[in-house]
Design a protein around this motif. Sequence first.
Motif, PDB file in Angstrom:
ATOM      1  N   ARG A   4      -6.104   2.938 -11.124  1.00  0.00           N
ATOM      2  CA  ARG A   4      -6.390   1.689 -11.834  1.00  0.00           C
ATOM      3  C   ARG A   4      -7.094   0.701 -10.909  1.00  0.00           C
ATOM      4  NH1 ARG A   4      -1.530   0.549 -13.206  1.00  0.00           N
ATOM      5  NH2 ARG A   4      -1.569   1.726 -15.150  1.00  0.00           N
ATOM      6  N   TYR A   5      -6.651   0.659  -9.674  1.00  0.00           N
ATOM      7  CA  TYR A   5      -7.239  -0.242  -8.682  1.00  0.00           C
ATOM      8  C   TYR A   5      -8.700   0.124  -8.406  1.00  0.00           C
ATOM      9  CZ  TYR A   5      -7.501  -2.833  -4.235  1.00  0.00           C
ATOM     10  OH  TYR A   5      -7.841  -3.693  -3.220  1.00  0.00           O
ATOM     11  N   ARG A  46     -11.416  -5.875  -2.389  1.00  0.00           N
ATOM     12  CA  ARG A  46     -11.690  -5.004  -3.531  1.00  0.00           C
ATOM     13  C   ARG A  46     -13.093  -5.202  -4.093  1.00  0.00           C
ATOM     14  NH1 ARG A  46      -8.937  -5.263  -9.521  1.00  0.00           N
ATOM     15  NH2 ARG A  46      -9.267  -3.063 -10.116  1.00  0.00           N
ATOM     16  N   SER A  49       3.713   1.775  -1.406  1.00  0.00           N
ATOM     17  CA  SER A  49       4.407   2.028  -2.665  1.00  0.00           C
ATOM     18  C   SER A  49       3.452   2.229  -3.835  1.00  0.00           C
ATOM     19  CB  SER A  49       5.351   0.858  -2.971  1.00  0.00           C
ATOM     20  OG  SER A  49       4.618  -0.344  -3.079  1.00  0.00           O
ATOM     21  N   ARG A  50       2.159   2.144  -3.611  1.00  0.00           N
ATOM     22  CA  ARG A  50       1.208   2.255  -4.713  1.00  0.00           C
ATOM     23  C   ARG A  50       1.153   3.696  -5.204  1.00  0.00           C
ATOM     24  NH1 ARG A  50      -4.025  -0.147  -3.025  1.00  0.00           N
ATOM     25  NH2 ARG A  50      -3.065  -2.101  -3.657  1.00  0.00           N
ATOM     26  N   SER A  51       1.385   3.907  -6.478  1.00  0.00           N
ATOM     27  CA  SER A  51       1.378   5.243  -7.060  1.00  0.00           C
ATOM     28  C   SER A  51      -0.047   5.689  -7.304  1.00  0.00           C
ATOM     29  CB  SER A  51       2.149   5.246  -8.380  1.00  0.00           C
ATOM     30  OG  SER A  51       1.465   4.469  -9.350  1.00  0.00           O
ATOM     31  N   THR A  62      -1.308   6.501 -10.150  1.00  0.00           N
ATOM     32  CA  THR A  62      -1.814   5.777 -11.321  1.00  0.00           C
ATOM     33  C   THR A  62      -2.297   4.390 -10.941  1.00  0.00           C
ATOM     34  OG1 THR A  62      -0.282   6.977 -12.751  1.00  0.00           O
ATOM     35  CG2 THR A  62      -1.226   4.944 -13.623  1.00  0.00           C
ATOM     36  N   ASP A  63      -1.508   3.703 -10.124  1.00  0.00           N
ATOM     37  CA  ASP A  63      -1.918   2.368  -9.677  1.00  0.00           C
ATOM     38  C   ASP A  63      -3.189   2.431  -8.844  1.00  0.00           C
ATOM     39  OD1 ASP A  63       0.254   1.221 -10.935  1.00  0.00           O
ATOM     40  OD2 ASP A  63       1.519   1.264  -9.142  1.00  0.00           O
ATOM     41  N   SER A  64      -3.298   3.462  -8.007  1.00  0.00           N
ATOM     42  CA  SER A  64      -4.488   3.609  -7.163  1.00  0.00           C
ATOM     43  C   SER A  64      -5.732   3.843  -8.014  1.00  0.00           C
ATOM     44  CB  SER A  64      -4.298   4.766  -6.178  1.00  0.00           C
ATOM     45  OG  SER A  64      -3.227   4.503  -5.299  1.00  0.00           O
ATOM     46  N   SER A  86       0.819  -1.208   0.000  1.00  0.00           N
ATOM     47  CA  SER A  86       0.000   0.000   0.000  1.00  0.00           C
ATOM     48  C   SER A  86       0.851   1.256   0.000  1.00  0.00           C
ATOM     49  CB  SER A  86      -0.941   0.000   1.209  1.00  0.00           C
ATOM     50  OG  SER A  86      -0.211  -0.008   2.407  1.00  0.00           O
TER      51      SER A  86
END
Length: 399
Positions: A28-29, A146, A20-22, A24-26, A18
Amino acid sequence: MPETKAVPPSWAAPRPGSASRSLTDSLRYAAPALLGYAAVRLTGVAILLITASVTGKDGMHRLTGRWDSVWYQRIAEHGYGYGVRLPDGTFHSDLAFFPLLPALERGLSVLFPPLGVAGAGLLISWLASLAAAGGIFAVGARLYGRRAGILLAVLWGAYPTAFVQSMAYTETLFTALAAWALYAVLTDRWITAGVLCVGAGLTRPVAAALIAAIGVTAIWRLFTAWRGGEPLRTHRRMVVGACLAPLGWLSYIVFVAVREGNPFAYFDVQADWNNRIDGGAALAAFVVEQFGHNVFAGLGLCAAFAFLFWVVWLCVRQRPRQPLPVIVYCVVVVVISLIGSGYFGSRPRLMMPAFPLLLPAAVALAGARRRMVPAVVVGVAALASGVYGAFTLLGSGPP
């Protein structure tokens, strides 16, 4: 003797990856939740616009130019100081409305004059609705995974009075601030939670529920730390966040008090709008009155309240348990919505920010063996919500 390191509750502990999530990744998630929510709300708006076109009415005007939205726009254009004297002698003052939305409407309309305050209010509401869906997803995913988070956000978009989420109202702005504040508490970011709560306190009076959630959780954490022999200084940021939390709500109450020269002026203003805290007496009287008109209407209301209390009980008893800040926030929003003397038809809307009420349904649907079940349930709920919204907005009564 080495200093004992404070261990946060499991809901506040870091999750793998969590940190390290960027961004952009967030995004996308969270994308399925945001897209699903947007699809549900666009369905509701489409039903409204099609129905309005068929009946010869202006659907967009229903989203921007009726009821509370008009009061917010007037404050944005002229500031506070407007009121209406009713035939019964009561005075409805615009001081009943909190300042953050009109301030944002004014600022956005100055930056983009073609929008006007009405267009600015609608744009803010729509953007805030996506932010709210993201925060609701974040809370749900944090607690139950999720898939449950996605369904929680989408179900909130299909709430019976979710048409208000597409209006120039404060519900989406407040829910966005509240959901992300709760997520900040769940991830042990207390100062962020306090700052977000300040914004919520400048948006709607029901911010008292969020203040209570943050305050009660902080007190409980301090108590358990003291009982466990932990140094209380390790919770300094939590104390700062909890102290920040009520400042937005209190600042507006003080502003009205100073302006009117009466320490209880805000509550007097609300009383003139028939928004008193009466412990539920007005609500009980309304239910009894319905039995006098139509026994089935009275029974229907009793069934609706029984269902509401059952859902609250499911939230309290849910396994794994909903964390303390989430359950306190949810329960207090429901209680505040029921113990006032205001217009009965507004109560479902007032409860809409209590999105944790949908957690049991979201978790149950997430665990459904047939993968089509959630899609069917959400689809039916979205259509029902859209039809109800069109019927309400194109009618004469306030939501």
